[in-house]
Design an enzyme around this catalytic site. Structure first.
Site, PDB file in Angstrom:
ATOM      1  N   LYS A 114       0.825  -1.206   0.000  1.00 41.46           N
ATOM      2  CA  LYS A 114       0.000   0.000   0.000  1.00 41.46           C
ATOM      3  C   LYS A 114       0.861   1.259   0.000  1.00 41.46           C
ATOM      4  O   LYS A 114       0.486   2.277  -0.584  1.00 41.46           O
ATOM      5  CB  LYS A 114      -0.980  -0.020   1.180  1.00 41.46           C
ATOM      6  CG  LYS A 114      -2.041  -1.111   0.999  1.00 41.46           C
ATOM      7  CD  LYS A 114      -3.217  -0.974   1.937  1.00 41.46           C
ATOM      8  CE  LYS A 114      -4.265  -2.042   1.597  1.00 41.46           C
ATOM      9  NZ  LYS A 114      -5.458  -1.983   2.424  1.00 41.46           N
TER      10      LYS A 114
ATOM     11  N   LYS B 257      -4.326 -10.441  -5.520  1.00 38.81           N
ATOM     12  CA  LYS B 257      -5.633 -10.653  -4.901  1.00 38.81           C
ATOM     13  C   LYS B 257      -6.624  -9.568  -5.335  1.00 38.81           C
ATOM     14  O   LYS B 257      -6.237  -8.440  -5.618  1.00 38.81           O
ATOM     15  CB  LYS B 257      -5.516 -10.713  -3.377  1.00 38.81           C
ATOM     16  CG  LYS B 257      -5.642  -9.388  -2.665  1.00 38.81           C
ATOM     17  CD  LYS B 257      -5.840  -9.616  -1.161  1.00 38.81           C
ATOM     18  CE  LYS B 257      -6.081  -8.300  -0.452  1.00 38.81           C
ATOM     19  NZ  LYS B 257      -7.438  -7.757  -0.588  1.00 38.81           N
TER      20      LYS B 257
ATOM     21  N   LYS C   9     -10.910  -4.287  -2.792  1.00 38.86           N
ATOM     22  CA  LYS C   9     -11.951  -3.282  -3.022  1.00 38.86           C
ATOM     23  C   LYS C   9     -11.355  -1.935  -3.383  1.00 38.86           C
ATOM     24  O   LYS C   9     -12.040  -1.079  -3.917  1.00 38.86           O
ATOM     25  CB  LYS C   9     -12.906  -3.206  -1.836  1.00 38.86           C
ATOM     26  CG  LYS C   9     -12.324  -2.774  -0.527  1.00 38.86           C
ATOM     27  CD  LYS C   9     -13.467  -2.566   0.465  1.00 38.86           C
ATOM     28  CE  LYS C   9     -13.372  -3.492   1.653  1.00 38.86           C
ATOM     29  NZ  LYS C   9     -12.196  -3.219   2.485  1.00 38.86           N
TER      30      LYS C   9
HETATM   31  P1  ATP Z   1      -8.432  -2.937   0.870  1.00 44.71           P
HETATM   32  O1  ATP Z   1      -7.919  -2.873  -0.520  1.00 44.71           O
HETATM   33  O2  ATP Z   1      -9.043  -1.675   1.378  1.00 44.71           O
HETATM   34  O3  ATP Z   1      -7.426  -3.523   1.850  1.00 44.71           O
HETATM   35  P2  ATP Z   1      -9.787  -5.490   0.910  1.00 44.71           P
HETATM   36  O4  ATP Z   1     -10.570  -5.980  -0.242  1.00 44.71           O
HETATM   37  O5  ATP Z   1      -8.461  -6.120   1.182  1.00 44.71           O
HETATM   38  O6  ATP Z   1      -9.670  -3.918   0.780  1.00 44.71           O
HETATM   39  P3  ATP Z   1     -10.376  -5.519   3.767  1.00 44.71           P
HETATM   40  O7  ATP Z   1     -11.402  -4.649   4.400  1.00 44.71           O
HETATM   41  O8  ATP Z   1      -8.939  -5.140   3.946  1.00 44.71           O
HETATM   42  O9  ATP Z   1     -10.716  -5.626   2.205  1.00 44.71           O
HETATM   43  O10 ATP Z   1     -10.572  -6.998   4.267  1.00 44.71           O
HETATM   44  C1  ATP Z   1     -11.822  -7.494   4.705  1.00 44.71           C
HETATM   45  C2  ATP Z   1     -11.758  -9.012   4.752  1.00 44.71           C
HETATM   46  O11 ATP Z   1     -11.775  -9.548   3.432  1.00 44.71           O
HETATM   47  C3  ATP Z   1     -10.480  -9.560   5.406  1.00 44.71           C
HETATM   48  O12 ATP Z   1     -10.832 -10.673   6.197  1.00 44.71           O
HETATM   49  C4  ATP Z   1      -9.641  -9.999   4.235  1.00 44.71           C
HETATM   50  O13 ATP Z   1      -8.739 -11.042   4.571  1.00 44.71           O
HETATM   51  C5  ATP Z   1     -10.708 -10.475   3.274  1.00 44.71           C
HETATM   52  N1  ATP Z   1     -10.270 -10.387   1.878  1.00 44.71           N
HETATM   53  C6  ATP Z   1      -9.842  -9.273   1.246  1.00 44.71           C
HETATM   54  N2  ATP Z   1      -9.556  -9.542  -0.037  1.00 44.71           N
HETATM   55  C7  ATP Z   1      -9.788 -10.873  -0.214  1.00 44.71           C
HETATM   56  C8  ATP Z   1      -9.672 -11.756  -1.345  1.00 44.71           C
HETATM   57  N3  ATP Z   1      -9.243 -11.309  -2.523  1.00 44.71           N
HETATM   58  N4  ATP Z   1     -10.011 -13.061  -1.175  1.00 44.71           N
HETATM   59  C9  ATP Z   1     -10.447 -13.512   0.030  1.00 44.71           C
HETATM   60  N5  ATP Z   1     -10.564 -12.738   1.130  1.00 44.71           N
HETATM   61  C10 ATP Z   1     -10.251 -11.429   1.003  1.00 44.71           C
HETATM   62 MG    MG Z   2      -7.236  -5.437   2.780  1.00 46.14          MG
END
Ligand code: ATP
Ligand code: MG
Length: 324
Positions: A113, A193, A196
Protein backbone atom coordinates in the site's frame (compact mmCIF):
# COMPACT_ATOMS: atom_id res chain seq x y z
CA UNK A 1 -20.61 -23.20 29.17
CA UNK A 2 -19.44 -19.81 28.02
CA UNK A 3 -19.40 -19.38 24.24
CA UNK A 4 -16.08 -18.67 22.53
CA UNK A 5 -15.78 -15.18 21.08
CA UNK A 6 -15.38 -14.56 17.35
CA UNK A 7 -14.28 -11.13 16.12
CA UNK A 8 -13.60 -9.71 12.68
CA UNK A 9 -13.68 -6.39 10.85
CA UNK A 10 -14.00 -4.94 7.38
CA UNK A 11 -12.85 -1.55 6.12
CA UNK A 12 -15.32 0.87 4.50
CA UNK A 13 -12.58 1.67 1.98
CA UNK A 14 -14.56 0.83 -1.15
CA UNK A 15 -17.32 -1.41 -2.44
CA UNK A 16 -17.41 -4.85 -0.81
CA UNK A 17 -16.12 -7.51 -3.24
CA UNK A 18 -16.92 -11.16 -3.77
CA UNK A 19 -13.38 -11.74 -2.42
CA UNK A 20 -14.39 -10.16 0.89
CA UNK A 21 -17.56 -12.21 0.83
CA UNK A 22 -16.03 -15.60 0.05
CA UNK A 23 -12.88 -15.12 2.11
CA UNK A 24 -14.45 -13.64 5.21
CA UNK A 25 -18.12 -12.65 5.30
CA UNK A 26 -19.48 -16.10 4.49
CA UNK A 27 -17.70 -17.44 7.56
CA UNK A 28 -18.93 -14.48 9.61
CA UNK A 29 -22.52 -15.47 8.92
CA UNK A 30 -21.83 -19.14 9.69
CA UNK A 31 -20.17 -18.37 13.01
CA UNK A 32 -23.16 -16.47 14.35
CA UNK A 33 -24.56 -19.65 15.85
CA UNK A 34 -22.69 -21.33 18.63
CA UNK A 35 -20.31 -18.42 19.14
CA UNK A 36 -20.34 -15.00 20.72
CA UNK A 37 -19.94 -13.18 17.37
CA UNK A 38 -18.70 -9.58 17.15
CA UNK A 39 -18.28 -7.82 13.81
CA UNK A 40 -17.02 -4.34 13.17
CA UNK A 41 -16.88 -1.78 10.36
CA UNK A 42 -13.30 -0.73 10.98
CA UNK A 43 -13.50 2.85 9.81
CA UNK A 44 -10.27 4.03 11.47
CA UNK A 45 -8.39 1.47 9.37
CA UNK A 46 -9.95 2.88 6.21
CA UNK A 47 -8.40 6.25 7.01
CA UNK A 48 -4.93 4.86 6.33
CA UNK A 49 -5.32 5.32 2.57
CA UNK A 50 -6.20 8.64 0.99
CA UNK A 51 -9.96 9.28 1.09
CA UNK A 52 -12.66 11.86 0.49
CA UNK A 53 -14.57 12.50 3.75
CA UNK A 54 -17.94 12.69 1.99
CA UNK A 55 -17.42 9.46 0.07
CA UNK A 56 -16.10 7.87 3.26
CA UNK A 57 -19.19 8.91 5.20
CA UNK A 58 -21.45 7.20 2.65
CA UNK A 59 -19.29 4.09 2.53
CA UNK A 60 -19.48 3.58 6.28
CA UNK A 61 -23.25 3.35 6.02
CA UNK A 62 -23.19 1.20 2.89
CA UNK A 63 -20.68 -1.21 4.38
CA UNK A 64 -22.84 -1.73 7.46
CA UNK A 65 -25.87 -2.21 5.21
CA UNK A 66 -24.00 -4.78 3.12
CA UNK A 67 -23.06 -6.74 6.24
CA UNK A 68 -26.72 -6.88 7.24
CA UNK A 69 -27.76 -7.87 3.72
CA UNK A 70 -25.29 -10.78 3.55
CA UNK A 71 -26.88 -12.11 6.71
CA UNK A 72 -25.17 -10.60 9.73
CA UNK A 73 -28.12 -10.57 12.06
CA UNK A 74 -28.00 -7.96 14.84
CA UNK A 75 -30.01 -10.31 17.02
CA UNK A 76 -27.28 -12.94 16.87
CA UNK A 77 -24.19 -10.76 16.43
CA UNK A 78 -22.82 -7.57 17.87
CA UNK A 79 -22.30 -5.14 14.99
CA UNK A 80 -20.84 -1.63 15.30
CA UNK A 81 -18.47 1.04 13.92
CA UNK A 82 -14.95 0.90 15.31
CA UNK A 83 -14.86 4.68 15.79
CA UNK A 84 -17.86 4.51 18.14
CA UNK A 85 -15.85 2.48 20.64
CA UNK A 86 -12.90 4.51 21.92
CA UNK A 87 -11.18 1.54 23.54
CA UNK A 88 -9.87 0.35 20.15
CA UNK A 89 -7.63 3.37 19.82
CA UNK A 90 -6.64 3.37 23.48
CA UNK A 91 -5.62 -0.28 23.46
CA UNK A 92 -3.76 0.28 20.17
CA UNK A 93 -1.59 2.84 21.97
CA UNK A 94 -0.96 0.47 24.89
CA UNK A 95 0.04 -2.29 22.45
CA UNK A 96 2.16 0.08 20.36
CA UNK A 97 4.45 0.46 23.34
CA UNK A 98 5.28 -3.26 23.22
CA UNK A 99 5.39 -3.64 19.40
CA UNK A 100 8.71 -4.32 17.74
CA UNK A 101 9.58 -2.15 14.76
CA UNK A 102 11.44 -5.06 13.22
CA UNK A 103 8.21 -7.01 12.98
CA UNK A 104 6.23 -4.09 11.54
CA UNK A 105 8.96 -3.56 8.95
CA UNK A 106 8.26 -7.03 7.58
CA UNK A 107 4.55 -6.40 6.83
CA UNK A 108 3.91 -7.00 3.16
CA UNK A 109 0.58 -5.12 3.15
CA UNK A 110 2.33 -1.96 4.32
CA UNK A 111 4.90 -2.29 1.55
CA UNK A 112 2.23 -2.86 -1.10
CA UNK A 113 0.00 0.00 0.00
CA UNK A 114 2.92 2.36 0.66
CA UNK A 115 4.18 1.66 -2.86
CA UNK A 116 0.80 2.80 -4.15
CA UNK A 117 1.35 6.15 -2.44
CA UNK A 118 -0.28 5.74 0.98
CA UNK A 119 2.79 5.95 3.18
CA UNK A 120 1.73 7.25 6.61
CA UNK A 121 2.17 6.35 10.25
CA UNK A 122 -1.41 5.07 10.53
CA UNK A 123 -0.85 2.59 7.71
CA UNK A 124 2.43 1.51 9.30
CA UNK A 125 0.77 0.82 12.63
CA UNK A 126 -2.31 -0.82 11.04
CA UNK A 127 -1.45 -4.27 12.49
CA UNK A 128 -1.31 -2.78 16.00
CA UNK A 129 -4.79 -1.28 15.72
CA UNK A 130 -5.99 -4.59 14.27
CA UNK A 131 -4.51 -6.40 17.27
CA UNK A 132 -6.37 -3.99 19.55
CA UNK A 133 -9.65 -4.64 17.69
CA UNK A 134 -9.32 -8.36 18.33
CA UNK A 135 -7.85 -8.30 21.81
CA UNK A 136 -10.18 -5.68 23.26
CA UNK A 137 -12.89 -8.35 22.90
CA UNK A 138 -10.60 -11.18 24.05
CA UNK A 139 -11.54 -13.01 20.85
CA UNK A 140 -10.67 -16.68 20.42
CA UNK A 141 -11.29 -16.87 16.66
CA UNK A 142 -10.82 -14.42 13.80
CA UNK A 143 -12.47 -15.27 10.46
CA UNK A 144 -10.43 -13.51 7.73
CA UNK A 145 -8.98 -14.10 4.27
CA UNK A 146 -5.50 -15.46 3.72
CA UNK A 147 -3.96 -12.01 3.25
CA UNK A 148 -4.45 -11.30 6.96
CA UNK A 149 -2.30 -14.20 8.21
CA UNK A 150 0.75 -12.00 8.72
CA UNK A 151 -1.23 -9.38 10.64
CA UNK A 152 -2.85 -11.98 12.82
CA UNK A 153 0.58 -13.29 13.71
CA UNK A 154 1.35 -9.81 15.08
CA UNK A 155 -1.84 -9.98 17.15
CA UNK A 156 -0.84 -13.34 18.59
CA UNK A 157 2.66 -12.11 19.39
CA UNK A 158 1.32 -9.00 21.09
CA UNK A 159 -1.15 -11.01 23.16
CA UNK A 160 1.67 -13.32 24.26
CA UNK A 161 4.01 -10.45 25.02
CA UNK A 162 1.38 -8.59 27.03
CA UNK A 163 0.46 -11.70 29.00
CA UNK A 164 4.03 -12.55 29.90
CA UNK A 165 5.00 -8.99 30.78
CA UNK A 166 1.90 -7.73 32.58
CA UNK A 167 -0.01 -10.88 33.53
CA UNK A 168 -2.51 -13.19 31.87
CA UNK A 169 -5.13 -11.11 30.05
CA UNK A 170 -5.70 -12.19 26.45
CA UNK A 171 -6.49 -15.55 24.83
CA UNK A 172 -4.20 -16.21 21.84
CA UNK A 173 -6.60 -15.84 18.90
CA UNK A 174 -6.77 -18.36 16.08
CA UNK A 175 -7.40 -17.58 12.42
CA UNK A 176 -10.37 -19.12 10.61
CA UNK A 177 -9.92 -19.17 6.86
CA UNK A 178 -12.11 -21.06 4.37
CA UNK A 179 -10.62 -24.04 2.55
CA UNK A 180 -11.58 -22.53 -0.79
CA UNK A 181 -12.00 -18.80 -1.41
CA UNK A 182 -9.38 -17.61 1.09
CA UNK A 183 -7.71 -15.65 -1.67
CA UNK A 184 -9.90 -14.66 -4.62
CA UNK A 185 -7.81 -13.17 -7.39
CA UNK A 186 -8.22 -10.00 -9.45
CA UNK A 187 -10.10 -10.48 -12.73
CA UNK A 188 -7.53 -8.34 -14.48
CA UNK A 189 -4.37 -9.66 -12.89
CA UNK A 190 -5.03 -13.18 -11.62
CA UNK A 191 -1.75 -13.39 -9.72
CA UNK A 192 -2.82 -10.50 -7.43
CA UNK A 193 -5.63 -10.65 -4.90
CA UNK A 194 -8.94 -8.97 -5.66
CA UNK A 195 -9.19 -5.77 -3.58
CA UNK A 196 -11.95 -3.28 -3.02
CA UNK A 197 -9.44 -0.44 -3.41
CA UNK A 198 -8.09 -1.62 -6.79
CA UNK A 199 -7.99 1.47 -9.03
CA UNK A 200 -9.28 -0.62 -11.92
CA UNK A 201 -12.86 -1.27 -10.79
CA UNK A 202 -13.31 -3.85 -13.57
CA UNK A 203 -10.84 -6.11 -11.72
CA UNK A 204 -13.28 -6.65 -8.84
CA UNK A 205 -16.87 -7.79 -8.63
CA UNK A 206 -18.72 -5.77 -6.01
CA UNK A 207 -21.69 -7.29 -4.25
CA UNK A 208 -23.76 -4.28 -5.32
CA UNK A 209 -22.83 -4.57 -9.04
CA UNK A 210 -25.80 -4.97 -11.37
CA UNK A 211 -26.11 -8.16 -13.46
CA UNK A 212 -24.99 -6.19 -16.54
CA UNK A 213 -21.91 -4.90 -14.78
CA UNK A 214 -21.05 -8.39 -13.58
CA UNK A 215 -21.44 -9.88 -17.06
CA UNK A 216 -19.32 -7.09 -18.56
CA UNK A 217 -16.53 -7.58 -16.01
CA UNK A 218 -16.38 -11.33 -16.58
CA UNK A 219 -16.36 -10.79 -20.36
CA UNK A 220 -13.23 -8.68 -20.02
CA UNK A 221 -11.60 -10.92 -17.37
CA UNK A 222 -8.05 -11.95 -18.19
CA UNK A 223 -7.73 -15.68 -18.91
CA UNK A 224 -4.67 -17.74 -19.77
CA UNK A 225 -2.99 -19.05 -22.89
CA UNK A 226 -4.26 -22.40 -24.14
CA UNK A 227 -7.86 -23.43 -24.43
CA UNK A 228 -8.61 -26.07 -21.83
CA UNK A 229 -10.57 -25.47 -18.69
CA UNK A 230 -8.29 -27.08 -16.11
CA UNK A 231 -7.48 -26.38 -12.48
CA UNK A 232 -3.81 -25.33 -12.37
CA UNK A 233 -2.94 -22.38 -10.17
CA UNK A 234 0.65 -22.17 -11.46
CA UNK A 235 0.04 -22.22 -15.19
CA UNK A 236 -3.60 -21.16 -15.46
CA UNK A 237 -4.21 -18.66 -12.67
CA UNK A 238 -7.07 -16.92 -14.50
CA UNK A 239 -9.09 -20.04 -15.29
CA UNK A 240 -8.31 -21.49 -11.87
CA UNK A 241 -9.74 -18.38 -10.19
CA UNK A 242 -12.86 -18.67 -12.37
CA UNK A 243 -13.23 -22.34 -11.43
CA UNK A 244 -12.93 -21.44 -7.75
CA UNK A 245 -15.66 -18.82 -8.15
CA UNK A 246 -17.93 -21.22 -10.02
CA UNK A 247 -17.40 -23.92 -7.37
CA UNK A 248 -18.10 -21.49 -4.54
CA UNK A 249 -21.23 -19.99 -6.09
CA UNK A 250 -22.73 -23.31 -7.24
CA UNK A 251 -21.57 -25.58 -4.41
CA UNK A 252 -20.21 -28.05 -7.00
CA UNK A 253 -16.80 -29.71 -6.85
CA UNK A 254 -13.89 -28.67 -9.05
CA UNK A 255 -13.65 -32.19 -10.55
CA UNK A 256 -17.28 -32.09 -11.52
CA UNK A 257 -16.92 -28.65 -13.13
CA UNK A 258 -13.74 -29.54 -15.02
CA UNK A 259 -15.43 -32.67 -16.35
CA UNK A 260 -18.34 -30.59 -17.65
CA UNK A 261 -16.48 -27.53 -18.98
CA UNK A 262 -13.06 -28.93 -19.98
CA UNK A 263 -13.55 -28.26 -23.69
CA UNK A 264 -15.61 -25.08 -23.52
CA UNK A 265 -14.10 -21.96 -25.08
CA UNK A 266 -12.90 -19.46 -22.49
CA UNK A 267 -15.25 -16.74 -23.75
CA UNK A 268 -18.29 -18.96 -23.11
CA UNK A 269 -16.91 -20.30 -19.84
CA UNK A 270 -16.58 -16.76 -18.49
CA UNK A 271 -20.29 -16.23 -19.12
CA UNK A 272 -21.16 -19.43 -17.27
CA UNK A 273 -19.27 -18.10 -14.26
CA UNK A 274 -20.91 -14.68 -14.60
CA UNK A 275 -24.38 -16.25 -14.56
CA UNK A 276 -23.58 -18.30 -11.45
CA UNK A 277 -22.35 -15.21 -9.63
CA UNK A 278 -25.39 -13.17 -10.69
CA UNK A 279 -27.71 -15.91 -9.49
CA UNK A 280 -25.77 -16.35 -6.26
CA UNK A 281 -25.99 -12.64 -5.46
CA UNK A 282 -29.71 -12.26 -6.20
CA UNK A 283 -30.88 -12.84 -2.59
CA UNK A 284 -28.29 -10.32 -1.41
CA UNK A 285 -29.66 -7.67 -3.81
CA UNK A 286 -33.19 -8.16 -2.52
CA UNK A 287 -32.08 -7.91 1.11
CA UNK A 288 -29.88 -4.89 0.43
CA UNK A 289 -32.70 -2.92 -1.17
CA UNK A 290 -34.93 -3.51 1.85
CA UNK A 291 -32.58 -1.93 4.43
CA UNK A 292 -32.79 1.83 4.98
CA UNK A 293 -30.11 4.21 6.24
CA UNK A 294 -32.23 4.72 9.33
CA UNK A 295 -32.26 0.97 10.02
CA UNK A 296 -28.48 1.06 9.83
CA UNK A 297 -28.18 4.03 12.18
CA UNK A 298 -30.39 2.42 14.80
CA UNK A 299 -28.65 -0.96 14.72
CA UNK A 300 -25.16 0.54 14.76
CA UNK A 301 -25.98 2.82 17.70
CA UNK A 302 -27.26 -0.10 19.74
CA UNK A 303 -24.23 -2.19 18.84
CA UNK A 304 -21.88 0.63 19.83
CA UNK A 305 -23.42 0.92 23.29
CA UNK A 306 -23.03 -2.79 24.03
CA UNK A 307 -19.55 -3.01 22.49
CA UNK A 308 -18.35 0.05 24.42
CA UNK A 309 -19.37 -1.48 27.69
CA UNK A 310 -17.69 -4.78 26.93
CA UNK A 311 -14.52 -3.12 25.68
CA UNK A 312 -14.37 -0.83 28.70
CA UNK A 313 -14.41 -3.86 30.97
CA UNK A 314 -11.31 -5.21 29.22
CA UNK A 315 -9.65 -1.81 29.39
CA UNK A 316 -10.12 -1.51 33.15
CA UNK A 317 -8.15 -4.69 33.59
CA UNK A 318 -5.50 -3.70 30.99
CA UNK A 319 -4.96 -0.28 32.59
CA UNK A 320 -4.62 -1.77 36.03
CA UNK A 321 -2.14 -4.41 34.87
CA UNK A 322 -0.06 -1.72 33.12
CA UNK A 323 0.17 0.36 36.26
CA UNK A 324 -2.49 3.01 35.75
P1 ATP B 1 -8.43 -2.94 0.87
O1 ATP B 1 -7.92 -2.87 -0.52
O2 ATP B 1 -9.04 -1.67 1.38
O3 ATP B 1 -7.43 -3.52 1.85
P2 ATP B 1 -9.79 -5.49 0.91
O4 ATP B 1 -10.57 -5.98 -0.24
O5 ATP B 1 -8.46 -6.12 1.18
O6 ATP B 1 -9.67 -3.92 0.78
P3 ATP B 1 -10.38 -5.52 3.77
O7 ATP B 1 -11.40 -4.65 4.40
O8 ATP B 1 -8.94 -5.14 3.95
O9 ATP B 1 -10.72 -5.63 2.20
O10 ATP B 1 -10.57 -7.00 4.27
C1 ATP B 1 -11.82 -7.49 4.70
C2 ATP B 1 -11.76 -9.01 4.75
O11 ATP B 1 -11.77 -9.55 3.43
C3 ATP B 1 -10.48 -9.56 5.41
O12 ATP B 1 -10.83 -10.67 6.20
C4 ATP B 1 -9.64 -10.00 4.23
O13 ATP B 1 -8.74 -11.04 4.57
C5 ATP B 1 -10.71 -10.47 3.27
N1 ATP B 1 -10.27 -10.39 1.88
C6 ATP B 1 -9.84 -9.27 1.25
N2 ATP B 1 -9.56 -9.54 -0.04
C7 ATP B 1 -9.79 -10.87 -0.21
C8 ATP B 1 -9.67 -11.76 -1.35
N3 ATP B 1 -9.24 -11.31 -2.52
N4 ATP B 1 -10.01 -13.06 -1.17
C9 ATP B 1 -10.45 -13.51 0.03
N5 ATP B 1 -10.56 -12.74 1.13
C10 ATP B 1 -10.25 -11.43 1.00
MG1 MG C 1 -7.24 -5.44 2.78
Amino acid sequence: MQLKTVFSGIQPSGGITIGNYLGALRNWTRLQDGYDAIYCVVDHHAQTVEYDPRVFHRRRIDTAKILMAVGIDPKRSLLYYQSDVRAHVELAWMLATITSLGQLNRMTQFKEKADKGSENLGLYSYPVLMAADILVHKAHYVPVGEDQTQHLEVTRDLAQRFNSRFGEEFPIPEQITPERGARIMSLKSPTDKMSKTDEDTSASIFLTDTPDEIRQKFKTAVTDSGHEVVYDRENKPGITNLLDLLALFTGRSIDDLVAEYHDMQYGYFKLVVADAVIEGLAPFHTAYAAISDDDVRGIMAKGAAVASERAEESMRSVREKMGF
